[in-house]
Scaffold this motif. Sequence first.
Motif, PDB file in Angstrom:
ATOM      1  N   ASP A 298       6.843  13.340 -11.655  1.00 39.95           N
ATOM      2  CA  ASP A 298       7.583  12.958 -12.856  1.00 39.95           C
ATOM      3  C   ASP A 298       6.903  11.734 -13.469  1.00 39.95           C
ATOM      4  N   PRO A 299       6.163  11.907 -14.546  1.00 32.83           N
ATOM      5  CA  PRO A 299       5.417  10.787 -15.131  1.00 32.83           C
ATOM      6  C   PRO A 299       6.307   9.612 -15.552  1.00 32.83           C
ATOM      7  N   ARG A 300       7.562   9.861 -15.839  1.00 33.28           N
ATOM      8  CA  ARG A 300       8.460   8.776 -16.250  1.00 33.28           C
ATOM      9  C   ARG A 300       8.874   7.888 -15.085  1.00 33.28           C
TER      10      ARG A 300
ATOM     11  N   GLY B   6      17.831   0.917  -8.517  1.00 33.61           N
ATOM     12  CA  GLY B   6      18.632   2.119  -8.267  1.00 33.61           C
ATOM     13  C   GLY B   6      18.030   3.369  -8.868  1.00 33.61           C
ATOM     14  N   ALA B   7      17.414   3.251 -10.035  1.00 29.60           N
ATOM     15  CA  ALA B   7      16.792   4.416 -10.672  1.00 29.60           C
ATOM     16  C   ALA B   7      15.597   4.899  -9.849  1.00 29.60           C
ATOM     17  N   TRP B   8      14.843   3.963  -9.282  1.00 34.18           N
ATOM     18  CA  TRP B   8      13.713   4.327  -8.423  1.00 34.18           C
ATOM     19  C   TRP B   8      14.212   5.044  -7.169  1.00 34.18           C
ATOM     20  N   ARG B   9      15.292   4.525  -6.596  1.00 38.31           N
ATOM     21  CA  ARG B   9      15.880   5.157  -5.415  1.00 38.31           C
ATOM     22  C   ARG B   9      16.366   6.573  -5.753  1.00 38.31           C
ATOM     23  N   ASP B  10      17.018   6.723  -6.913  1.00 38.87           N
ATOM     24  CA  ASP B  10      17.495   8.038  -7.336  1.00 38.87           C
ATOM     25  C   ASP B  10      16.333   9.003  -7.567  1.00 38.87           C
ATOM     26  N   ALA B  11      15.240   8.493  -8.117  1.00 45.93           N
ATOM     27  CA  ALA B  11      14.065   9.341  -8.349  1.00 45.93           C
ATOM     28  C   ALA B  11      13.478   9.805  -7.028  1.00 45.93           C
ATOM     29  N   LEU B  12      13.369   8.885  -6.063  1.00 41.50           N
ATOM     30  CA  LEU B  12      12.863   9.268  -4.739  1.00 41.50           C
ATOM     31  C   LEU B  12      13.766  10.320  -4.102  1.00 41.50           C
ATOM     32  N   ALA B  13      15.067  10.117  -4.213  1.00 42.60           N
ATOM     33  CA  ALA B  13      16.018  11.058  -3.607  1.00 42.60           C
ATOM     34  C   ALA B  13      15.979  12.409  -4.297  1.00 42.60           C
ATOM     35  N   SER B  14      15.746  12.433  -5.603  1.00 44.18           N
ATOM     36  CA  SER B  14      15.729  13.722  -6.307  1.00 44.18           C
ATOM     37  C   SER B  14      14.455  14.515  -6.018  1.00 44.18           C
ATOM     38  N   MET B  15      13.371  13.834  -5.657  1.00 38.68           N
ATOM     39  CA  MET B  15      12.116  14.536  -5.375  1.00 38.68           C
ATOM     40  C   MET B  15      12.084  15.105  -3.966  1.00 38.68           C
TER      41      MET B  15
ATOM     42  N   GLY C 260       7.881  22.417 -11.568  1.00 45.64           N
ATOM     43  CA  GLY C 260       8.065  22.722 -12.975  1.00 45.64           C
ATOM     44  C   GLY C 260       9.280  22.044 -13.577  1.00 45.64           C
ATOM     45  N   ARG C 261      10.245  21.692 -12.741  1.00 49.24           N
ATOM     46  CA  ARG C 261      11.453  21.045 -13.252  1.00 49.24           C
ATOM     47  C   ARG C 261      11.220  19.550 -13.304  1.00 49.24           C
ATOM     48  N   ARG C 262      11.291  19.002 -14.465  1.00 56.64           N
ATOM     49  CA  ARG C 262      11.182  17.554 -14.634  1.00 56.64           C
ATOM     50  C   ARG C 262      12.577  17.006 -14.864  1.00 56.64           C
ATOM     51  N   ARG C 263      12.916  15.986 -14.107  1.00 56.58           N
ATOM     52  CA  ARG C 263      14.247  15.404 -14.253  1.00 56.58           C
ATOM     53  C   ARG C 263      14.129  14.086 -14.998  1.00 56.58           C
TER      54      ARG C 263
ATOM     55  N   THR D 181       0.831  -1.214   0.000  1.00 53.50           N
ATOM     56  CA  THR D 181       0.000   0.000   0.000  1.00 53.50           C
ATOM     57  C   THR D 181       0.858   1.253   0.000  1.00 53.50           C
ATOM     58  N   VAL D 182       1.885   1.265   0.832  1.00 55.89           N
ATOM     59  CA  VAL D 182       2.755   2.443   0.923  1.00 55.89           C
ATOM     60  C   VAL D 182       3.554   2.614  -0.366  1.00 55.89           C
ATOM     61  N   HIS D 183       3.990   1.508  -0.955  1.00 51.82           N
ATOM     62  CA  HIS D 183       4.731   1.589  -2.218  1.00 51.82           C
ATOM     63  C   HIS D 183       3.845   2.177  -3.323  1.00 51.82           C
ATOM     64  N   GLN D 184       2.585   1.762  -3.380  1.00 49.01           N
ATOM     65  CA  GLN D 184       1.654   2.335  -4.367  1.00 49.01           C
ATOM     66  C   GLN D 184       1.462   3.831  -4.134  1.00 49.01           C
ATOM     67  N   LEU D 185       1.372   4.225  -2.869  1.00 53.42           N
ATOM     68  CA  LEU D 185       1.243   5.644  -2.544  1.00 53.42           C
ATOM     69  C   LEU D 185       2.465   6.420  -3.029  1.00 53.42           C
ATOM     70  N   LEU D 186       3.652   5.891  -2.784  1.00 48.36           N
ATOM     71  CA  LEU D 186       4.873   6.554  -3.249  1.00 48.36           C
ATOM     72  C   LEU D 186       4.901   6.656  -4.770  1.00 48.36           C
ATOM     73  N   ARG D 187       4.482   5.610  -5.443  1.00 53.08           N
ATOM     74  CA  ARG D 187       4.464   5.625  -6.912  1.00 53.08           C
ATOM     75  C   ARG D 187       3.515   6.691  -7.447  1.00 53.08           C
ATOM     76  N   ARG D 188       2.341   6.807  -6.827  1.00 51.58           N
ATOM     77  CA  ARG D 188       1.375   7.822  -7.292  1.00 51.58           C
ATOM     78  C   ARG D 188       1.903   9.236  -7.085  1.00 51.58           C
ATOM     79  N   VAL D 189       2.504   9.482  -5.939  1.00 51.99           N
ATOM     80  CA  VAL D 189       3.058  10.812  -5.680  1.00 51.99           C
ATOM     81  C   VAL D 189       4.211  11.091  -6.632  1.00 51.99           C
ATOM     82  N   ALA D 190       5.065  10.098  -6.834  1.00 53.35           N
ATOM     83  CA  ALA D 190       6.197  10.280  -7.750  1.00 53.35           C
ATOM     84  C   ALA D 190       5.702  10.512  -9.176  1.00 53.35           C
ATOM     85  N   ARG D 191       4.642   9.826  -9.572  1.00 54.58           N
ATOM     86  CA  ARG D 191       4.091  10.017 -10.918  1.00 54.58           C
ATOM     87  C   ARG D 191       3.538  11.419 -11.087  1.00 54.58           C
ATOM     88  N   SER D 192       3.000  11.988 -10.035  1.00 56.42           N
ATOM     89  CA  SER D 192       2.495  13.365 -10.138  1.00 56.42           C
ATOM     90  C   SER D 192       3.636  14.358 -10.318  1.00 56.42           C
TER      91      SER D 192
END
Length: 165
Positions: free
Chosen positions: A92-94, A101-110, A157-160, A79-90
């Motif tokens: 950065d859609p990619r 590692g890419a998921w971890r980097d995306a979480l860290a950049s947000m 506004g900045r999409r990485r 459940t928490v992972h799905q929540l993180l994915r939805r917030v991350a998608r809002s």
Amino acid sequence: MPDNGPALRDVHVPHVSWWPLAPGWWVLAALLVAALVVGVWSWRRRARHRRYIESVLVELHTARARHASDGDNAAFAGTVHQLLRRVARSRDPRSVTLAAGAWRDALASMAPKRDVSRLAVLDQVMYRPDAALDIDAVATDVDQWVRDALSPRAGHGRRRAHVVS
């Protein structure tokens, strides 16, 4: 005093009405009204954003309460992972396609000021029902990460671009 001089009268100040106002007062009134409108608009926008963040975190609180009753770590992690994915998608859609590692980097950049080590392993824990998980620490990390990721200062506004590893 001699009476042969001119007859002088007392000086009378003319009556000056407060209405209509001078142009400077109209400009000041317009500026005050504009400042009030901007202030109310800004306050309502922040309040709406806070309500949005709280509505997103309701799912976290529900998952935590459900875990308290059934003790299922895998369900909580899913459940928490799905929540993180939805917030991350809002943000950065990619990010939906990222893993490891890419998921971890995306979480860290947000949310760059947050430690995302516990959040990055949720995608593994949700498939292992016997995995140990510190629910309170994960819930606190998720709450703080969501607040940081959705904060207005986070630079929506900045999409990485994230590279899939």
